[in-house]
Design an enzyme around this catalytic site. Structure first.
Site: not given
Length: 217
Positions: A20, A47, A49, A52, A103, A195
């Site tokens: 990612k 990623d 996102k 617009d 999330t 992480r």
């Protein structure tokens, strides 16, 4: 870029990863980081996102399609027209999915800040239905919502679930989390793990432990 190279060099050269590339890394290193990861034979989930006006997102996707990424995303809150234009901009070169609710978002935050007065799960399912209506391949959602989304869309509608944490791992800023094995059991198609792999002493070992738990080995 140096940190990316150092991190990836820890893995066996024959190990094909799905990496990612998020906003922080992409804004720091630019398209070159995607090209480098692809040159190693890895898949890339870009990623960013995007959210617009439809024409701007479509134009951005025309640029992204030349990077050769395998998966990218937009925010479902941008609307059906925006999502459809994004898909058109990619011209079939890349799978496109949409973010429902992050999330890190709690129901209280959704109600107080977004002023969405339905339940969190109702909001997520509605976004998923609109994403499917726009022709996208699936959504980014919490694993806790996968079963409801599959029931409201179709079994082949992709549910990619971040907020995945092995048992005992720190939750951090995530509000809706789940273990890899449980996510697989309830129907997640892909999981995103950051992480618990990138910020541990031995990321290769952590990666394989999570991968094996996801594969139920």
């Amino acid at each position: 870029m140096t940190e990316v190279k150092t991190f990836l060099e820890q893995f066996d050269k024959e190990e094909q990863l799905y990496v990612k590339v998020g906003m922080e890394l992409f804004y720091a290193a630019g398209p070159d980081v995607v090209k480098y990861i692809k040159s190693l034979g890895h898949d890339v989930f870009l990623d960013l996102k995007l959210h617009d006006i439809p024409n701007t997102v479509k134009s951005a996707m025309k640029v992204i399609r030349h990077l050769g990424v395998d998966l990218t995303n937009v925010h479902a809150a941008g609307g059906v027209e925006m999502m459809s234009e994004a898909l058109d901009g990619l011209a079939g070169s890349t799978k496109l999915i949409a973010v429902t609710q992050l999330t890190s978002t709690s129901e209280q935050q959704m109600r107080d800040f977004q002023n969405i007065q339905t339940s969190l799960t109702e909001s997520v399912v509605r976004y998923a239905q609109k994403t499917q209506e726009a022709g996208l391949a699936g959504v980014v959602c919490s694993a806790q919502e996968v079963e409801l989304i599959k029931a409201a869309t179709s079994s082949d509608f992709i549910c990619l679930t971040p907020g995945i944490r092995p048992a005992g791992a720190a939750v951090g800023d995530q509000k809706r989390v789940m273990t890899p094995s449980r996510a697989r059991q309830i129907g997640s198609d892909f999981i995103v793990v950051g992480r618990p792999i990138t910020q541990v002493k031995n990321p290769v070992t952590a990666y394989h432990l999570i991968k094996n738990e996801w594969a139920d080995k």
